[in-house]
Design an enzyme around this catalytic site. Sequence first.
Site, short mmCIF file in Angstrom:
data_model
loop_
_atom_site.label_atom_id
_atom_site.label_comp_id
_atom_site.label_asym_id
_atom_site.label_seq_id
_atom_site.Cartn_x
_atom_site.Cartn_y
_atom_site.Cartn_z
N HIS A 189 -10.19 1.26 1.69
CA HIS A 189 -9.65 2.55 2.17
C HIS A 189 -10.79 3.53 2.50
O HIS A 189 -10.68 4.31 3.44
CB HIS A 189 -8.74 3.20 1.12
N CYS A 237 0.86 -1.19 0.00
CA CYS A 237 0.00 0.00 0.00
C CYS A 237 0.89 1.24 0.00
O CYS A 237 1.91 1.27 0.69
CB CYS A 237 -0.88 -0.01 1.24
N HIS A 240 -9.36 -3.40 -2.52
CA HIS A 240 -8.36 -2.70 -1.69
C HIS A 240 -8.75 -1.22 -1.54
O HIS A 240 -8.66 -0.66 -0.44
CB HIS A 240 -6.98 -2.87 -2.36
N GLU A 241 -9.18 -0.61 -2.65
CA GLU A 241 -9.50 0.83 -2.62
C GLU A 241 -10.80 1.11 -1.88
O GLU A 241 -10.89 2.09 -1.11
CB GLU A 241 -9.57 1.39 -4.05
C1 SB7 Z 1 -2.11 -4.74 -4.64
C2 SB7 Z 1 -1.92 -3.37 -4.67
C3 SB7 Z 1 -3.02 -2.53 -4.67
C4 SB7 Z 1 -4.27 -3.06 -4.68
C5 SB7 Z 1 -4.45 -4.42 -4.68
C6 SB7 Z 1 -3.37 -5.25 -4.67
C7 SB7 Z 1 -2.86 -1.03 -4.72
C8 SB7 Z 1 -1.71 -0.50 -3.96
C9 SB7 Z 1 -1.67 1.01 -3.97
N1 SB7 Z 1 -2.48 1.53 -2.95
O1 SB7 Z 1 -2.00 1.72 -1.74
C10 SB7 Z 1 -3.74 2.02 -3.22
O2 SB7 Z 1 -4.54 2.16 -2.12
NI NI Z 2 -3.61 1.20 -0.38
#
Ligand code: SB7
Ligand code: NI
Length: 212
Positions: A186, A139, A182-183
């Site tokens: 957040h 992240c 993942h987003e």
């Molecule tokens: C691996 C990386 C991400 C999402 C899913 C799997 C994004 C990483 C970048 N971020 O921190 C965005 O929030």
């Molecule tokens: Ni992230």
Amino acid sequence: MTTQDERQNKLIRPSHYITMDDIIREGNPTLRGVAERVALPLSNEDILLGEKMIQFLRNSQDPVMAEKLELRAGVGLAAPQLDISKRIIALLVPSEPKFDEEGNEVPSKEDYALNTVMYNARIISHSVEEAAIATGEGCLSVDREVPGYVVRHARVTIEYYDKNSEKKKIRLKGFHSMVPQHEIDHTDGIMFYDRIDPENPWKMREGMQIID
Ligand code: SB7
Ligand code: NI
């Protein structure tokens, strides 16, 4: 003291490029808050912020720009990472590299499997089956490695509003479904390591799909 509106106005100035200095790190309480939905139709400020977020991701994946601006590569970004507690996420996932008969990579620049800003995105349905990326996750708001399977849904249906304030629905699987999960996390104050088993980070769960 700066207000959220002041921070957003700074980020959307025409001359501003989002850099790592704009991204808050773990420990900042904004990353643990539940972000607010944006008003619809979208304000110009929220449309511009989405454009800046996509521009950041494009720069982060461009070797020249990334070195110049000292960016870590990213495929996604959520507004709370910019200390803007709003439900805005940007996704920029390059297409799978293609190969010719001789096995050489066919360069396909500006070719994305996912290139979208999503406003008020929510998972409206998901598979029972789980999935995790083989190498774990990282992240941009976390300056350390946290190893382990990040257990997520294998398939999701997401409802969101696009930059034209139009309601959209998209079904995603594999890596393409991991990034928006993942987003969206957040925007709910959830970090990727919350979904790693603390007892046994690489424990294989029954029926879990491993994405490589
Ligand atoms: C691996 C990386 C991400 C999402 C899913 C799997 C994004 C990483 C970048 N971020 O921190 C965005 O929030
Ligand atoms: Ni992230």
